[in-house]
Design a protein around this motif. Structure first.
Motif, PDB file in Angstrom:
ATOM      1  N   GLY A  97      -5.655  -1.695 -12.496  1.00  0.00           N
ATOM      2  CA  GLY A  97      -6.488  -0.481 -12.519  1.00  0.00           C
ATOM      3  C   GLY A  97      -7.004  -0.095 -11.146  1.00  0.00           C
ATOM      4  N   PRO A  98      -7.746  -1.001 -10.481  1.00  0.00           N
ATOM      5  CA  PRO A  98      -8.220  -0.653  -9.136  1.00  0.00           C
ATOM      6  C   PRO A  98      -7.089  -0.453  -8.135  1.00  0.00           C
ATOM      7  CG  PRO A  98      -8.821  -2.919  -9.724  1.00  0.00           C
ATOM      8  CD  PRO A  98      -8.328  -2.259 -10.961  1.00  0.00           C
ATOM      9  N   ALA A  99      -5.942  -1.100  -8.364  1.00  0.00           N
ATOM     10  CA  ALA A  99      -4.809  -0.929  -7.446  1.00  0.00           C
ATOM     11  C   ALA A  99      -4.269   0.499  -7.523  1.00  0.00           C
ATOM     12  CB  ALA A  99      -3.698  -1.920  -7.785  1.00  0.00           C
ATOM     13  N   ILE A 100      -4.191   1.049  -8.745  1.00  0.00           N
ATOM     14  CA  ILE A 100      -3.710   2.427  -8.910  1.00  0.00           C
ATOM     15  C   ILE A 100      -4.732   3.410  -8.341  1.00  0.00           C
ATOM     16  CG2 ILE A 100      -3.157   4.229 -10.583  1.00  0.00           C
ATOM     17  CD1 ILE A 100      -2.007   2.028 -12.385  1.00  0.00           C
ATOM     18  N   GLY A 101      -6.033   3.183  -8.676  1.00  0.00           N
ATOM     19  CA  GLY A 101      -7.075   4.068  -8.182  1.00  0.00           C
ATOM     20  C   GLY A 101      -7.149   4.071  -6.665  1.00  0.00           C
ATOM     21  N   ARG A 102      -7.069   2.880  -6.081  1.00  0.00           N
ATOM     22  CA  ARG A 102      -7.126   2.776  -4.629  1.00  0.00           C
ATOM     23  C   ARG A 102      -5.878   3.404  -4.004  1.00  0.00           C
ATOM     24  NH1 ARG A 102      -5.342  -1.082  -0.749  1.00  0.00           N
ATOM     25  NH2 ARG A 102      -6.677  -1.178   1.090  1.00  0.00           N
ATOM     26  N   GLY A 103      -4.728   3.205  -4.650  1.00  0.00           N
ATOM     27  CA  GLY A 103      -3.494   3.768  -4.121  1.00  0.00           C
ATOM     28  C   GLY A 103      -3.541   5.281  -4.033  1.00  0.00           C
ATOM     29  N   LEU A 104      -4.124   5.917  -5.047  1.00  0.00           N
ATOM     30  CA  LEU A 104      -4.183   7.375  -5.068  1.00  0.00           C
ATOM     31  C   LEU A 104      -5.012   7.918  -3.913  1.00  0.00           C
ATOM     32  CD1 LEU A 104      -4.608   8.045  -8.895  1.00  0.00           C
ATOM     33  CD2 LEU A 104      -2.678   8.755  -7.469  1.00  0.00           C
ATOM     34  N   PHE A 105      -6.183   7.289  -3.679  1.00  0.00           N
ATOM     35  CA  PHE A 105      -7.032   7.810  -2.610  1.00  0.00           C
ATOM     36  C   PHE A 105      -6.686   7.184  -1.265  1.00  0.00           C
ATOM     37  CE2 PHE A 105     -10.712   7.985   0.151  1.00  0.00           C
ATOM     38  CZ  PHE A 105     -11.068   9.322   0.059  1.00  0.00           C
ATOM     39  N   TYR A 106      -6.649   5.860  -1.225  1.00  0.00           N
ATOM     40  CA  TYR A 106      -6.357   5.149   0.025  1.00  0.00           C
ATOM     41  C   TYR A 106      -4.984   5.538   0.571  1.00  0.00           C
ATOM     42  CZ  TYR A 106      -4.741   1.057   2.743  1.00  0.00           C
ATOM     43  OH  TYR A 106      -4.203   0.242   3.689  1.00  0.00           O
ATOM     44  N   GLY A 107      -3.990   5.511  -0.320  1.00  0.00           N
ATOM     45  CA  GLY A 107      -2.644   5.889   0.101  1.00  0.00           C
ATOM     46  C   GLY A 107      -2.570   7.337   0.522  1.00  0.00           C
ATOM     47  N   GLY A 108      -3.276   8.196  -0.229  1.00  0.00           N
ATOM     48  CA  GLY A 108      -3.266   9.613   0.102  1.00  0.00           C
ATOM     49  C   GLY A 108      -3.860   9.890   1.471  1.00  0.00           C
ATOM     50  N   VAL A 109      -4.994   9.246   1.759  1.00  0.00           N
ATOM     51  CA  VAL A 109      -5.670   9.499   3.034  1.00  0.00           C
ATOM     52  C   VAL A 109      -4.928   8.862   4.197  1.00  0.00           C
ATOM     53  CG1 VAL A 109      -7.766   9.069   4.377  1.00  0.00           C
ATOM     54  CG2 VAL A 109      -7.936   9.774   1.992  1.00  0.00           C
ATOM     55  N   ARG A 110      -4.536   7.585   4.060  1.00  0.00           N
ATOM     56  CA  ARG A 110      -3.963   6.893   5.223  1.00  0.00           C
ATOM     57  C   ARG A 110      -2.586   7.455   5.611  1.00  0.00           C
ATOM     58  NH1 ARG A 110      -0.284   2.772   5.198  1.00  0.00           N
ATOM     59  NH2 ARG A 110       0.517   2.050   3.192  1.00  0.00           N
ATOM     60  N   LEU A 111      -1.777   7.868   4.631  1.00  0.00           N
ATOM     61  CA  LEU A 111      -0.473   8.443   4.947  1.00  0.00           C
ATOM     62  C   LEU A 111      -0.513   9.970   5.034  1.00  0.00           C
ATOM     63  CD1 LEU A 111       1.873   6.185   2.773  1.00  0.00           C
ATOM     64  CD2 LEU A 111       1.306   5.966   5.199  1.00  0.00           C
ATOM     65  N   GLY A 112      -1.339  10.574   4.175  1.00  0.00           N
ATOM     66  CA  GLY A 112      -1.428  12.035   4.178  1.00  0.00           C
ATOM     67  C   GLY A 112      -2.096  12.581   5.430  1.00  0.00           C
ATOM     68  N   CYS A 113      -3.002  11.796   6.022  1.00  0.00           N
ATOM     69  CA  CYS A 113      -3.689  12.261   7.230  1.00  0.00           C
ATOM     70  C   CYS A 113      -2.921  11.920   8.508  1.00  0.00           C
ATOM     71  CB  CYS A 113      -5.089  11.645   7.312  1.00  0.00           C
ATOM     72  SG  CYS A 113      -6.250  12.340   6.132  1.00  0.00           S
ATOM     73  N   TYR A 114      -1.924  11.055   8.399  1.00  0.00           N
ATOM     74  CA  TYR A 114      -1.187  10.639   9.592  1.00  0.00           C
ATOM     75  C   TYR A 114      -0.557  11.841  10.307  1.00  0.00           C
ATOM     76  CZ  TYR A 114       2.660   8.792  12.418  1.00  0.00           C
ATOM     77  OH  TYR A 114       3.532   8.534  13.440  1.00  0.00           O
ATOM     78  N   GLY A 115       0.121  12.701   9.543  1.00  0.00           N
ATOM     79  CA  GLY A 115       0.773  13.864  10.135  1.00  0.00           C
ATOM     80  C   GLY A 115      -0.201  14.795  10.836  1.00  0.00           C
ATOM     81  N   PRO A 116      -1.271  15.259  10.142  1.00  0.00           N
ATOM     82  CA  PRO A 116      -2.249  16.142  10.786  1.00  0.00           C
ATOM     83  C   PRO A 116      -2.928  15.518  12.007  1.00  0.00           C
ATOM     84  CG  PRO A 116      -2.474  16.265   8.404  1.00  0.00           C
ATOM     85  CD  PRO A 116      -1.497  15.156   8.683  1.00  0.00           C
ATOM     86  N   VAL A 117      -3.283  14.219  11.911  1.00  0.00           N
ATOM     87  CA  VAL A 117      -3.921  13.552  13.046  1.00  0.00           C
ATOM     88  C   VAL A 117      -2.937  13.457  14.220  1.00  0.00           C
ATOM     89  CG1 VAL A 117      -4.916  11.384  13.890  1.00  0.00           C
ATOM     90  CG2 VAL A 117      -5.542  12.241  11.634  1.00  0.00           C
ATOM     91  N   LYS A 118      -1.685  13.142  13.899  1.00  0.00           N
ATOM     92  CA  LYS A 118      -0.645  13.054  14.927  1.00  0.00           C
ATOM     93  C   LYS A 118      -0.467  14.399  15.630  1.00  0.00           C
ATOM     94  CE  LYS A 118       3.628  13.064  13.582  1.00  0.00           C
ATOM     95  NZ  LYS A 118       4.962  12.697  13.027  1.00  0.00           N
ATOM     96  N   GLU A 119      -0.435  15.470  14.839  1.00  0.00           N
ATOM     97  CA  GLU A 119      -0.280  16.805  15.424  1.00  0.00           C
ATOM     98  C   GLU A 119      -1.498  17.175  16.266  1.00  0.00           C
ATOM     99  OE1 GLU A 119       0.451  19.397  12.154  1.00  0.00           O
ATOM    100  OE2 GLU A 119       2.360  18.451  11.615  1.00  0.00           O
TER     101      GLU A 119
END
Length: 311
Positions: A97-119
């Protein structure tokens, strides 16, 4: 794929966006939010697929604490067999349960923000700075881990054999009883450090390897390229994050025994030698290798389906 713009009717064609409730459409139509959502879904799918190896890895990292001096702890396969034999097959999915919940937010932020921060740091196809890619990955990974530390701590507690609490709520209450709200951020230092190293090594390595494969082989930006680049990335990432991951696990489970990450690392080295910081490497690679592959392959496809460009 044509972007669907809020407030403009689309005639003659339909897209998955049209079927969504009105309140959800602005989210999926925003490029930044698309990146967060596709990244979060990718990481959650990968977490579910590799959960048994994550549980086995945590058990292997903690075995040295419980083993008598001089006794060799069981390896990867035997640890997995022991879990199933003594606790049942579902024990391999402890903390799901916490693995899925953390994946949605943690995964979203750490990988989803990589592109914008890189740019934002000025990385372009004409200026592909590896140092800036590493910095972008470190920032997005560290921030994501700091915010989601409570979910990671609860997940790790639930995966520990010594944990008597089998539900997420019971485990959370136990942590709060031990250290209050502040206790939910126990081990956040090594957790943020691991996430920074993980994201930097994953994103920067994948970025560089994918470009190198296309440049050297002449292959296009397609599934085969994504698969090859992500497999190499998994190996690099596992090695880079292993020591920090071991320290993080020990502090999550026995944080009261350590004054900080440095003292925890010293204790591990004193008891097991320097190789103790790599304990569970095989289990970590068996998990992180396929997980990295699933994350990037799924994310590339989701980005394509949502109208975003490739990573």
């Amino acid at each position: 794929m044509t972007e669907v713009t809020t407030g403009h009717a689309v005639t003659g064609t339909s897209s998955p966006v049209d079927a969504l409730p009105e309140i959800a459409k602005p989210v999926v139509q925003n490029r930044f939010m698309k990146g967060l959502v596709t990244s979060g879904i990718s990481v959650s799918i990968a977490n579910v697929a590799t959960m048994p190896m994550d549980v086995t890895k945590v058990r292997m990292q903690l075995q040295a604490i419980r083993m008598a001096d001089g006794t060799k702890p069981p390896g990867l396969l035997q640890t997995g067999v022991n879990i199933v034999r003594n606790e049942g097959f579902l024990a391999l999915y402890s903390g799901l349960g916490p693995a899925i919940g953390r994946g949605l937010f943690y995964g979203g932020v750490r990988l989803g923000c990589y592109g914008p921060v890189k740019e934002a740091m000025g990385v372009t196809s004409d200026n592909p700075s590896l140092v800036r890619k590493i910095a972008a990955g470190s920032i997005s990974g560290g921030v994501a881990a700091g915010v989601t530390n409570p979910l990671d701590l609860i997940k790790t507690r639930m995966q520990s054999k010594a944990n008597p609490h089998k539900t997420m709520i019971a485990s959370t209450r136990a942590v709060l009883a031990e250290g209050g709200v502040k206790g939910l951020w126990r081990g956040s230092g090594p957790s943020m450090a691991r996430a920074a190293v993980l994201t930097a090594s994953q994103c920067a390595t994948y970025d560089e390897i994918k470009q190198a494969i296309m440049r050297v082989t002449g292959l296009g930006d397609h599934f085969g390229t994504h698969l090859s680049a992500s497999m190499v990335t998994g190996l690099v990432t596992t090695t880079a994050t292993a020591p920090v991951d071991v320290i993080k696990t020990h502090m999550f489970v026995g944080g009261n025994n350590y004054t900080g990450p440095l003292q925890c690392a010293q204790d591990i080295i004193r008891r097991e030698g320097a190789r103790g910081l790599l304990r569970g490497w095989t289990a970590q690679y068996v998990r992180l290798g396929p997980q990295t592959t699933v994350i990037f392959v799924v994310m590339e496809e989701l980005r394509k389906l949502s109208g975003l460009g490739s990573l």
